[in-house]
Write a protein that holds these residues in place. Structure first.
Motif, PDB file in Angstrom:
ATOM      1  N   THR A   1       0.802  -1.042   0.043  1.00  0.00           N
ATOM      2  CA  THR A   1       0.041   0.005   0.164  1.00  0.00           C
ATOM      3  C   THR A   1       0.798   1.258  -0.088  1.00  0.00           C
ATOM      4  O   THR A   1       2.021   1.169  -0.202  1.00  0.00           O
ATOM      5  CB  THR A   1      -1.045   0.032   1.234  1.00  0.00           C
ATOM      6  N   ASN A   2       0.299   2.442   0.294  1.00  0.00           N
ATOM      7  CA  ASN A   2       1.005   3.631  -0.096  1.00  0.00           C
ATOM      8  C   ASN A   2       1.598   4.002   1.432  1.00  0.00           C
ATOM      9  O   ASN A   2       1.008   3.689   2.419  1.00  0.00           O
ATOM     10  CB  ASN A   2       0.014   4.756  -0.493  1.00  0.00           C
ATOM     11  N   ASN A   3       2.729   5.043   1.360  1.00  0.00           N
ATOM     12  CA  ASN A   3       3.030   5.422   2.438  1.00  0.00           C
ATOM     13  C   ASN A   3       2.474   6.348   3.402  1.00  0.00           C
ATOM     14  O   ASN A   3       2.920   6.789   4.436  1.00  0.00           O
ATOM     15  CB  ASN A   3       4.830   5.802   2.215  1.00  0.00           C
ATOM     16  N   VAL A   4       1.287   6.910   2.806  1.00  0.00           N
ATOM     17  CA  VAL A   4       0.571   8.108   3.560  1.00  0.00           C
ATOM     18  C   VAL A   4      -0.259   7.164   4.808  1.00  0.00           C
ATOM     19  O   VAL A   4      -0.230   7.358   6.089  1.00  0.00           O
ATOM     20  CB  VAL A   4      -0.485   8.591   2.622  1.00  0.00           C
ATOM     21  N   SER A   5      -1.023   6.166   4.194  1.00  0.00           N
ATOM     22  CA  SER A   5      -1.924   5.349   5.252  1.00  0.00           C
ATOM     23  C   SER A   5      -1.546   4.085   5.703  1.00  0.00           C
ATOM     24  O   SER A   5      -2.260   3.330   6.024  1.00  0.00           O
ATOM     25  CB  SER A   5      -3.323   5.162   4.498  1.00  0.00           C
TER      26      SER A   5
ATOM     27  N   ILE B   1      -2.268   1.645  -5.163  1.00  0.00           N
ATOM     28  CA  ILE B   1      -1.204   2.226  -5.649  1.00  0.00           C
ATOM     29  C   ILE B   1      -1.019   3.537  -5.386  1.00  0.00           C
ATOM     30  O   ILE B   1      -0.585   4.474  -5.965  1.00  0.00           O
ATOM     31  CB  ILE B   1      -1.483   2.175  -7.208  1.00  0.00           C
ATOM     32  N   GLY B   2      -1.445   3.904  -4.178  1.00  0.00           N
ATOM     33  CA  GLY B   2      -1.565   5.397  -3.695  1.00  0.00           C
ATOM     34  C   GLY B   2      -0.202   6.440  -3.862  1.00  0.00           C
ATOM     35  O   GLY B   2      -0.135   7.431  -4.250  1.00  0.00           O
ATOM     36  N   THR B   3       0.898   5.681  -3.526  1.00  0.00           N
ATOM     37  CA  THR B   3       2.147   6.221  -3.762  1.00  0.00           C
ATOM     38  C   THR B   3       3.146   5.243  -4.526  1.00  0.00           C
ATOM     39  O   THR B   3       4.045   4.784  -3.896  1.00  0.00           O
ATOM     40  CB  THR B   3       2.958   6.685  -2.614  1.00  0.00           C
ATOM     41  N   LEU B   4       2.660   5.055  -5.691  1.00  0.00           N
ATOM     42  CA  LEU B   4       3.344   4.074  -6.740  1.00  0.00           C
ATOM     43  C   LEU B   4       4.942   4.174  -6.903  1.00  0.00           C
ATOM     44  O   LEU B   4       5.389   5.465  -7.512  1.00  0.00           O
ATOM     45  CB  LEU B   4       2.780   3.886  -7.940  1.00  0.00           C
TER      46      LEU B   4
ATOM     47  N   PRO C   1      -7.086   1.255  -6.912  1.00  0.00           N
ATOM     48  CA  PRO C   1      -6.475   1.909  -7.956  1.00  0.00           C
ATOM     49  C   PRO C   1      -6.434   3.441  -7.726  1.00  0.00           C
ATOM     50  O   PRO C   1      -6.804   4.511  -8.455  1.00  0.00           O
ATOM     51  CB  PRO C   1      -7.208   1.979  -9.375  1.00  0.00           C
ATOM     52  N   VAL C   2      -5.878   3.822  -6.457  1.00  0.00           N
ATOM     53  CA  VAL C   2      -5.938   5.343  -5.959  1.00  0.00           C
ATOM     54  C   VAL C   2      -5.331   6.335  -6.925  1.00  0.00           C
ATOM     55  O   VAL C   2      -4.310   6.158  -7.445  1.00  0.00           O
ATOM     56  CB  VAL C   2      -5.026   5.513  -4.633  1.00  0.00           C
ATOM     57  N   GLY C   3      -6.221   7.350  -7.139  1.00  0.00           N
ATOM     58  CA  GLY C   3      -5.964   8.226  -7.907  1.00  0.00           C
ATOM     59  C   GLY C   3      -5.462   8.087  -9.406  1.00  0.00           C
ATOM     60  O   GLY C   3      -4.505   8.777 -10.184  1.00  0.00           O
TER      61      GLY C   3
ATOM     62  N   GLY D   1      -6.864  14.451  -8.049  1.00  0.00           N
ATOM     63  CA  GLY D   1      -5.834  13.655  -7.303  1.00  0.00           C
ATOM     64  C   GLY D   1      -6.257  12.543  -7.087  1.00  0.00           C
ATOM     65  O   GLY D   1      -6.782  11.763  -7.502  1.00  0.00           O
ATOM     66  N   VAL D   2      -6.220  12.054  -5.473  1.00  0.00           N
ATOM     67  CA  VAL D   2      -6.790  11.033  -5.077  1.00  0.00           C
ATOM     68  C   VAL D   2      -8.604  11.079  -4.533  1.00  0.00           C
ATOM     69  O   VAL D   2      -9.179  10.167  -4.265  1.00  0.00           O
ATOM     70  CB  VAL D   2      -6.126  10.448  -3.827  1.00  0.00           C
ATOM     71  N   ASP D   3      -8.918  12.522  -5.113  1.00  0.00           N
ATOM     72  CA  ASP D   3     -10.372  12.607  -4.245  1.00  0.00           C
ATOM     73  C   ASP D   3     -11.241  12.631  -5.645  1.00  0.00           C
ATOM     74  O   ASP D   3     -10.766  13.138  -6.764  1.00  0.00           O
ATOM     75  CB  ASP D   3     -10.342  13.979  -3.919  1.00  0.00           C
TER      76      ASP D   3
ATOM     77  N   ILE E   1     -10.680  12.515   6.947  1.00  0.00           N
ATOM     78  CA  ILE E   1      -9.163  11.992   7.573  1.00  0.00           C
ATOM     79  C   ILE E   1      -8.860  11.395   6.047  1.00  0.00           C
ATOM     80  O   ILE E   1      -9.580  11.059   5.205  1.00  0.00           O
ATOM     81  CB  ILE E   1      -9.463  10.791   8.510  1.00  0.00           C
ATOM     82  N   THR E   2      -7.308  11.510   6.080  1.00  0.00           N
ATOM     83  CA  THR E   2      -6.862  10.850   4.904  1.00  0.00           C
ATOM     84  C   THR E   2      -6.921   9.442   4.872  1.00  0.00           C
ATOM     85  O   THR E   2      -6.700   8.907   6.063  1.00  0.00           O
ATOM     86  CB  THR E   2      -5.297  11.136   4.670  1.00  0.00           C
ATOM     87  N   GLY E   3      -7.018   8.691   3.842  1.00  0.00           N
ATOM     88  CA  GLY E   3      -6.885   7.269   3.750  1.00  0.00           C
ATOM     89  C   GLY E   3      -7.948   6.582   4.389  1.00  0.00           C
ATOM     90  O   GLY E   3      -7.875   5.264   4.399  1.00  0.00           O
ATOM     91  N   SER E   4      -9.231   7.234   4.346  1.00  0.00           N
ATOM     92  CA  SER E   4     -10.278   6.175   4.880  1.00  0.00           C
ATOM     93  C   SER E   4     -10.582   5.033   3.627  1.00  0.00           C
ATOM     94  O   SER E   4     -11.032   4.137   3.950  1.00  0.00           O
ATOM     95  CB  SER E   4     -11.675   7.054   5.065  1.00  0.00           C
ATOM     96  N   GLY E   5     -10.467   5.450   2.330  1.00  0.00           N
ATOM     97  CA  GLY E   5     -10.502   4.493   1.401  1.00  0.00           C
ATOM     98  C   GLY E   5      -9.687   3.466   1.570  1.00  0.00           C
ATOM     99  O   GLY E   5      -9.873   2.265   1.073  1.00  0.00           O
ATOM    100  N   CYS E   6      -8.383   3.634   1.798  1.00  0.00           N
ATOM    101  CA  CYS E   6      -7.299   2.919   1.922  1.00  0.00           C
ATOM    102  C   CYS E   6      -7.378   2.160   2.988  1.00  0.00           C
ATOM    103  O   CYS E   6      -7.338   0.689   2.940  1.00  0.00           O
ATOM    104  CB  CYS E   6      -5.894   3.504   1.956  1.00  0.00           C
ATOM    105  N   ILE E   7      -8.246   2.578   4.047  1.00  0.00           N
ATOM    106  CA  ILE E   7      -8.505   1.574   5.238  1.00  0.00           C
ATOM    107  C   ILE E   7      -9.617   0.601   4.710  1.00  0.00           C
ATOM    108  O   ILE E   7      -9.621  -0.547   5.227  1.00  0.00           O
ATOM    109  CB  ILE E   7      -8.936   2.412   6.395  1.00  0.00           C
TER     110      ILE E   7
HETATM  111  C1  LIG Z   1      -3.177  11.702   0.016  1.00  0.00           C
HETATM  112  C2  LIG Z   1      -2.776  10.496  -0.658  1.00  0.00           C
HETATM  113  N1  LIG Z   1      -1.658  10.397  -1.713  1.00  0.00           N
HETATM  114  C3  LIG Z   1      -1.447   9.317  -1.974  1.00  0.00           C
HETATM  115  S1  LIG Z   1      -2.318   8.336  -1.338  1.00  0.00           S
HETATM  116  C4  LIG Z   1      -3.002   9.299  -0.222  1.00  0.00           C
HETATM  117  C5  LIG Z   1      -3.793   8.534   0.562  1.00  0.00           C
HETATM  118  C6  LIG Z   1      -5.466   8.545   0.459  1.00  0.00           C
HETATM  119  O1  LIG Z   1      -5.900   7.990  -0.764  1.00  0.00           O
END
Ligand SMILES: Cc1ncsc1CCO
Ligand SMILES: Nc1ncnc2c1ncn2[C@@H]1O[C@H](COP(=O)(O)OP(=O)(O)OP(=O)(O)O)[C@@H](O)[C@H]1O
Length: 522
Positions: free
Chosen positions: A261-265, A303-306, A332-334, A377-379, A431-437
């Motif tokens: 996963t990405n390094n944000v969440s 793929i949030g921070t690929l 497929p984030v963003g 972006g991711v939104d 909050i950031t990353g609720s989709g990732c969670i």
């Molecule tokens: C803000 C953000 N940028 C890349 S991944 C991520 C977390 C929310 O999708």
């Protein structure tokens, strides 16, 4: 009528050292090849004729039709059942005039234009490819990809033209090829053309027999829906019961959930996974993917921070998970944010079969090539699709997997049913990353669903467990926990909401699910 199921294309240059061509052909037919195409490159006419004649005698003994590649004259000379022409070979209309009535003509097609022309030329079958990149042939056209085959097959609706997939089809990717290439109108390949998997084998009989076995189990397993699901009908009540069973199973069995996963969440996702009773492992390196695929309960790819190393890991991890029939949840984030994300997502989805694709409306619009919903972006921007139910259902059919479209209301489809879930709280959007969670929760529940289905027949399935219920359960766990967290007096805003959310995921009870779930099945 030719049975195109297992279509062998010969290639003497690929024979293993010491293997006799005619013996290999004989064995392939014994293994279950249903049609043979004789392909010779740079062979003199007299030698080609001799090979075709002797091959024909072998095929005749097995009552299997023989098709000649490219050479109408050789086909005529040996009374072959058909001719296969490439785009730069003899035009179909002329071949038709030269050949006796009833001779089958097939043509290779790589894109819609070639397919349209083949249909209007009146071909009997098309060879669609290359399905995978291949070393058998130098490719001068783009790889069609499994998903691209499905789009082309749709064009054959209403025609009697048959279709075989060709290019890089092996035992290890056959089930994925068959499953992933079915069109949104449920048109499947009539067969697969195989070259090196049989010809280069020292045991062509066994190679052919194994391919036949996969073909028949896939066909007896039926459509996408049967291949993906374990239950055929759902009601809101049965879904809630199923979700609770899965939730308890996760807590009882503590499955390993592999997440790239990405390094944000990343830490939030790992914590949510633990709170649900599963066990996260956030591993990205190619070298460890196979080992992890053997012990995990499900894989999440986000793929949030690929970055290149993680991307390589994703390519391999998904293939390993498919091989183990483990659920693969893809986020497929963003994807609409850059060409890089778009092409990476396409490669990943062409390489392995996702079991669940989860995204917000903007991401899924970008994935589907729709401009009805935009993203930043991711939104996602705006209020979403006019008809989200149909959109989710169609995308599930197109991608041949369960689709979760997140938002204030979540839509989850398996290509037939659409579950409309209206739980949640607006703080999840703050909050950031609720989709990732949400992805981690879905993967944890898919792992639980897989454990519950352990005793079931695995043949013909690409994934074990009811991933539709897994996806619904993951979303309900998150959104109901969010409602409970938001009710707490200690929650004052997004900052205090997140730890409360983890606490509520940890203490979530079946009773809360029963009492609070707002679900409609359409
Ligand atoms: C803000 C953000 N940028 C890349 S991944 C991520 C977390 C929310 O999708
Ligand atoms: N306003 C809202 N009301 C209720 N639930 C919401 C709301 N916004 C988001 N959610 C819930 O939050 C979860 C994540 O959905 P969302 O669409 O916000 O993901 P996302 O855009 O991918 O998030 P992120 O990019 O931050 O990871 C979903 O289960 C959804 O139901």
């Amino acid at each position: 009528m030719i049975d195109y199921s297992l279509y062998l294309v010969t290639g003497r240059e690929l024979l293993p050292q010491g293997q006799d061509y005619f013996d290999s052909l004989e064995q392939s037919l014994q293994g279950g090849v249903t049609v043979v195409q004789i392909r010779e490159k740079n062979t003199d006419t007299s030698e080609f004729l001799d090979i075709a004649l002797r091959s024909k005698a072998i095929c005749d003994r097995h009552n299997v039709p023989m098709i000649v590649n490219d050479r109408v004259d050789i086909a005529l000379a040996v009374q072959a059942s058909g001719v296969h022409v490439g785009q730069t070979d003899m035009p179909v209309s002329i071949a038709r005039k030269l050949l006796p009535r009833g001779t089958v003509i097939g043509v290779s097609c790589n894109n819609i234009q070639e397919l349209d022309k083949a249909i209007s030329d009146g071909v009997d079958y098309v060879g669609i490819g290359a399905v995978w990149s291949t070393t058998t042939k130098t490719l001068n056209k783009p790889v069609v990809g499994v998903r691209g085959v499905g789009e082309l097959l749709r064009k054959l609706d209403g025609t009697s033209v048959k279709a075989v997939g060709i290019g890089g089809i092996k035992l290890k990717n056959l089930l994925r090829t068959l499953h992933g290439s079915v069109s949104t109108t449920n048109r499947a390949l009539d067969g697969v053309a195989v070259v090196s998997e049989i010809v280069a084998s020292t045991r062509p009989r066994e190679a052919a027999a194994k391919l036949c076995e996969v073909l028949s189990t896939f066909r007896s397993g039926g459509s996408i829906i049967k291949a993906m699901r374990t239950r055929s009908e759902y009601t809101a009540g049965s879904v809630i019961d199923g979700v609770i069973q899965i939730m308890n199973c996760v807590r009882d069995h503590n499955p390993l959930v592999h997440q790239i996963t990405n390094n944000v969440s990343i830490a939030q996702s790992a914590n949510a996974t633990i709170a649900l009773g599963a066990s996260p492992i956030m591993a990205t390196t190619v070298q460890e993917m196979e080992d992890i695929s053997r012990i995990n309960g499900a894989l999440l790819v986000n793929i949030g921070t690929l970055v290149p190393t993680a991307y390589e890991g994703m390519v391999v991890a998904g293939s390993c998970a498919n091989a183990q029939k483990k659920p693969v949840v893809f986020d497929p984030v963003g994807v609409g944010a850059s060409h890089f994300r778009q092409s990476s997502v396409n490669t990943l989805l062409d390489t392995w079969q996702a079991s669940v694709i989860k995204g917000n409306a903007g991401e899924l619009a970008a994935l589907a090539g729709s401009n009805e919903v935009q993203s930043k972006g991711v939104d996602t921007i705006g209020s979403g699709f006019k008809d989200p139910v149909s959109f989710a259902r169609n995308l599930a059919r197109k991608e041949r997997c369960v689709v979760v479209m997140s938002g204030k209301i979540d839509y989850i489809s398996d290509g037939t049913n659409v579950a409309v879930l209206s739980n949640g709280h607006q703080l999840l959007g703050q909050i950031t990353g609720s989709g990732c969670i949400a992805g981690s929760c879905i993967a944890s529940h898919c792992a639980g669903a897989m454990i519950l289905a352990q005793g079931e027949d695995k043949e013909g399935k690409l994934v074990i467990g009811d991933v539709f219920l897994g996806a619904i359960g993951g979303i309900l766990a998150l959104t109901i926990s969010a409602e409970l967290a938001a009710l707490r007096e200690d929650v004052k805003g997004p900052g205090t909401f997140f730890p409360a959310l983890i606490d509520e995921l940890f203490t979530l009870t079946p009773r809360s699910i029963q009492e609070r779930a707002r679900i409609q099945i359409q």
